[in-house]
Design an enzyme around this catalytic site. Structure first.
Site, short mmCIF file in Angstrom:
data_model
loop_
_atom_site.label_atom_id
_atom_site.label_comp_id
_atom_site.label_asym_id
_atom_site.label_seq_id
_atom_site.Cartn_x
_atom_site.Cartn_y
_atom_site.Cartn_z
N ASP A 1 7.82 37.39 28.37
CA ASP A 1 9.15 37.07 28.89
C ASP A 1 9.01 36.04 29.99
OD1 ASP A 1 11.64 36.94 30.08
OD2 ASP A 1 12.04 39.08 29.89
N HIS B 1 12.18 35.66 37.08
CA HIS B 1 11.17 36.61 37.52
C HIS B 1 9.97 35.96 38.21
CE1 HIS B 1 13.51 39.41 35.18
NE2 HIS B 1 13.35 38.68 34.11
#
Length: 289
Positions: free
Chosen positions: A192, A197
């Protein structure tokens, strides 16, 4: 451009090759925080291929098997789905385990949009993906709920209510799980690559002081904790699990799990202990075989 619900749900499924090995499994478990303490046999079964019982695989690995990243953003390649990624939130996750996952295999993910719900100000795209093993039989099926702000109001069905509130009593188990400040950077290696993030500037544009931890990482941590404490550490005992992502969690914080034993499985919530128990996971349940 509005979502074309009919076109999205009638499109043929997308088939994607998936291949993984023991290294991928170990990396995934380490990204969840497995291996602490490093000499504990119960932790080594997640991180050491030479463990006497072999390397076991948490069922949540199925959502990243083959480097798919877990959220299944193949949905944005579907006909009828032309949306701004900045308006997207991963709202919920459900996993059904048909068979225990092997530590190494080749498989195929078959993904389709099953429903598009109209929530008024937002639309919810429900994507279903089944991971097939080398024999062509299902291993796990995952269903993602993807909220798209600003795409509701098209007159569609609002969809079913899937709330699963915690029991109105004290929990049977409370677990506090510390996390690493670099944990999101580790979890990104499972596939991902969303910059939310990792990149502080992207996080600030999204309204956060710093990058946030993946919701699927916190969910995987919760499933591991219940497996270890209530299922004898046997990952193959998990038959199904689900959650709703209720809020952000920052790497380095402590995740506080509250678990209730109920007739329909282990219900749980997760909060950020460092931020006055701000909600992280709600409407969660893990059922055993």
């Amino acid at each position: 451009m509005p979502i074309d619900a009919e076109k999205a749900t009638s499109a043929p499924p997308v088939r994607t090759d998936a291949r993984w090995d023991e290294r991928d499994v170990r990396l995934y478990h380490l990204a969840l925080g497995a291996g602490v303490p490093e000499t504990d046999p119960r932790e080594l079964r997640y991180a050491y291929e030479g463990h006497e019982r072999g390397l076991q695989v948490l069922p949540t690995f199925g959502v990243v098997a083959g480097g798919t990243g877990g959220v299944g953003f193949q949905v944005f390649d579907h006909p009828g789905v032309d949306i701004d990624l900045a308006a997207v939130l991963h709202g919920g996750q459900e996993i059904t385990v048909h068979r225990p996952l092997p530590a190494a295999a080749r498989g195929t993910a078959v993904t389709r949009v099953t429903d598009v719900y109209d929530k008024g100000r937002a639309a919810v795209i429900v994507q279903e993906s089944t991971l097939l093993g080398e024999d062509g039989e299902p291993l796990v099926t995952q269903r993602n709920q993807i909220f798209v702000h600003g795409e509701g109001g098209f007159g569609g069905d609002r969809g079913p209510s899937e709330r699963l509130p915690a029991p109105d009593r004290e929990p049977d188990l409370v677990v506090e799980i510390p996390t690493l400040r670099q944990q999101a950077l580790l979890y990104r290696l499972t596939g991902d690559w969303n910059p939310l993030h990792a990149d502080p500037a992207t996080a600030r544009r999204a309204g956060h002081d710093r990058p946030v931890l993946h919701g699927l990482c916190t969910f995987g941590m919760a499933v591991k904790a219940v497996t270890d404490r209530l299922l004898g550490g046997d990952a193959s005992a998990v038959a199904a699990c689900r959650t709703r992502f209720a809020g952000v969690f920052f790497p380095g914080e402590t995740l506080r799990l509250r678990v209730w034993d109920t007739p329909d499985g282990h219900r749980l919530t997760a909060t950020a202990a460092d931020r006055e128990d701000a909600p992280v996971l709600t409407d969660a349940r893990i059922t055993a075989r």
